[in-house]
Design an enzyme around this catalytic site. Structure first.
Site, PDB file in Angstrom:
ATOM      1  N   HIS A  87       0.837  -1.205   0.000  1.00 29.51           N
ATOM      2  CA  HIS A  87       0.000   0.000   0.000  1.00 29.51           C
ATOM      3  C   HIS A  87       0.869   1.251   0.000  1.00 29.51           C
ATOM      4  O   HIS A  87       2.040   1.196   0.361  1.00 29.51           O
ATOM      5  CB  HIS A  87      -0.935   0.014   1.219  1.00 29.51           C
ATOM      6  CG  HIS A  87      -0.216   0.047   2.539  1.00 29.51           C
ATOM      7  ND1 HIS A  87       0.383  -1.065   3.094  1.00 29.51           N
ATOM      8  CD2 HIS A  87       0.030   1.064   3.404  1.00 29.51           C
ATOM      9  CE1 HIS A  87       0.943  -0.737   4.246  1.00 29.51           C
ATOM     10  NE2 HIS A  87       0.754   0.553   4.458  1.00 29.51           N
ATOM     11  N   CYS A 109      15.279  26.920 -14.597  1.00 32.39           N
ATOM     12  CA  CYS A 109      14.793  26.051 -13.514  1.00 32.39           C
ATOM     13  C   CYS A 109      15.942  25.212 -12.970  1.00 32.39           C
ATOM     14  O   CYS A 109      16.749  24.664 -13.721  1.00 32.39           O
ATOM     15  CB  CYS A 109      13.671  25.158 -14.033  1.00 32.39           C
ATOM     16  SG  CYS A 109      13.396  23.678 -13.039  1.00 32.39           S
TER      17      CYS A 109
END
Lengths: 346, 346
Positions: B168, B198
């Protein structure tokens, strides 16, 4: 009801989870120590001094010689140092990346000659010797021109990253101020600019008045669970009177500190059954011998307030904590303080 | 020769320890998983949907109903949430301390119905489903007015803090931007102001040209070991073209991302024998619908560049790391990349 609390000193937030509040016996309470090593092969044993690099500092019985038995605390270079004083100090770049040489110190403080004694069993006298050794070695290293910070820490128990069975602390002297320390100093400075008061002085006097998070106090120190504790049963041991500079404290303060740390560590030990923890000493970077300039970063230090912190390591920091620096603490510090106040240590 | 390296995005330094350089077989290579739970009592099993809170999102076979079998990925509220949408959103103080209400989301993403399948065995198709579920649920939650950040993460293996055996991921949606994200956005902004480029775009094109830290690349993504890796065998998976916003990516990008993550995870698995690790997705905070103001913090986000990071957890962070946020990495990222490039995964 969960609550988000702000840690002003670290400029971080913590989720205090009241609903899933964990009491002491909700934690495992079975902690492994680092695998016990036979005394005969322990490099930290008196008589085994030849197994370690030569000592750089020791507190010893009168008349005993360096690298011989007779020491009470012995400081040696780490055999596998992360940084070394023989490395060059330089700052450079590799195209877009910045780097520095690996100059620094990485030392081991063997804080007792006793193979079987750990910090949870230390007497006030043992702790006085340990903190005195911290202070003396720090004074020496702070005179090095290119050292910008010294971190002293102790890892107790396997889950806290202890590396060898025989009790010891470590010292790493760095050629630049680490991020967390920089943040703390900046936060103290901002606070001072706004209020003309010290952040930790304010916190100490508030916590003493409030009482609910106080575990213990003596003449010079307060032991409390911080309002925004990131770790369950986290403790802060802070001098009551403003002092930014651990290496300058006197023997009377060392004694008081040792009494406070003994109470803190024993209470954790009795309540949580020898839990793993890290203990860290935070103090100002070394003073730089320069004309005073309020915008020069290394002169912000006078507004800092030194302290000791203890982080019990009863849960693993997982993806959320590493990704965000947001922590979830399942034991509200007010509950932790209550349990710790109530536990009997003698 | 040890080296200090600067991580510009996190504004932290790392000690890269070349002398004590650890090769893959210097690590334990025996890792425990979270204790295996019998399928019959696993709450994440198809047919056991009644054991969990009702689902908030699922990818399911056509014609199947919520909280019934037929799902491929299923998202449910955490049974013991750190934050809850039913809690009030407020900011207040308690004398000198600041706090907020515990409003937020804490959800579990059951990323496969298969009890025995873990991320190191996931196919590209499995990962496409997982990342699609991440994207869809993130889009939903980002429309909530008082959510300022969503952290999605996956803990694999016991030492990485995995809480239940069945595979999970988790999602925590926060009512404020966490410190590490704030730092990263600020760093991107400073870099842009100076260079008008950037930060991560520059890093990606430099690493592609240099090659020495690249593990894998495909049409849209690069997998590499960052220059200032804090963890041994740390990996960054970054889109090659500037994109600040994971929830806005299209299915083609999801496919490329899944291919890249599959290679990264399998290579770690084969080289280090199923090591514990945390995987985190970092993206911009939600866009705020406000007139553009360059000084408004929540509008700095457009300069961010989303990415996935993987931190293998083969060493414990002890007092030094917790006290300073300085890390010691005993495997230079150039070595790690070489080992990972060479390992065969098919």
């Amino acid at each position: 009801m969960p609550e988000l609390r702000y840690n002003r000193l670290n400029d971080t937030w913590v989720i205090i989870s009241k609903e899933r509040a964990k009491r002491p016996h909700d934690y495992p309470l079975i902690w492994e120590d680092k695998k016990k090593v036979d005394k005969k092969s322990c490099p930290f044993e008196p008589g085994h001094e030849h197994l370690t690099p030569p000592e750089v500092f020791a507190i010893r019985d009168p008349g005993t010689k360096p690298d011989q038995p007779g020491w009470k605390v012995r400081i040696i270079p780490n055999k596998f140092p992360a940084l070394k004083p023989s490395e060059p100090f330089f700052r450079t770049s590799e195209a877009i990346h910045d780097l520095m040489g690996g100059y620094g110190f990485h030392e081991v403080i063997i804080d007792t000659p006793d193979h079987e004694k750990h910090i949870n069993d230390f007497s006030v006298e043992d702790l006085v010797l340990m903190f005195t050794a911290y202070r003396e070695r720090m004074r020496q290293i702070y005179s090095e021109r290119n050292i910008y910070y010294v971190q002293i820490f102790k890892n107790h128990g396997k889950e806290a990253g202890k590396s060898l069975y025989h009790s010891h602390s470590q010292l790493i002297a760095l050629p630049r101020i680490p991020k967390r320390v920089e943040t703390q100093i900046k936060q103290c400075r901002h606070y001072y600019r706004e209020k003309e008061r010290c952040l930790l002085c304010d916190e100490v006097s508030f916590e003493l008045r409030e009482g609910v998070r106080v575990v213990h106090d003596n003449d010079h120190f307060i032991v409390y669970t911080p309002f925004a504790s990131a770790f369950p049963f986290e403790l802060k041991i802070v001098p009551k009177i403003h002092s930014d500079d651990f290496p300058s404290i006197d023997d009377d303060m060392i004694f008081s500190l040792s009494e406070a740390v003994r109470v803190a560590v024993r209470k954790l030990d009795r309540l949580l059954k020898n839990p793993p923890f890290n203990m860290m000493l935070h103090t100002s970077p070394p003073r730089r011998d320069l004309p005073y300039d309020p915008d020069y970063f290394y002169q912000m230090d006078r507004l800092f307030h030194w302290y000791v912190e203890i982080f019990p390591r009863m849960a693993i920091h997982a993806g959320f904590e590493l990704g965000t620096e947001f922590f979830i603490n399942p034991t509200p510090p007010e509950d932790a303080a209550k349990y710790l106040r109530e536990i009997n240590i003698d």
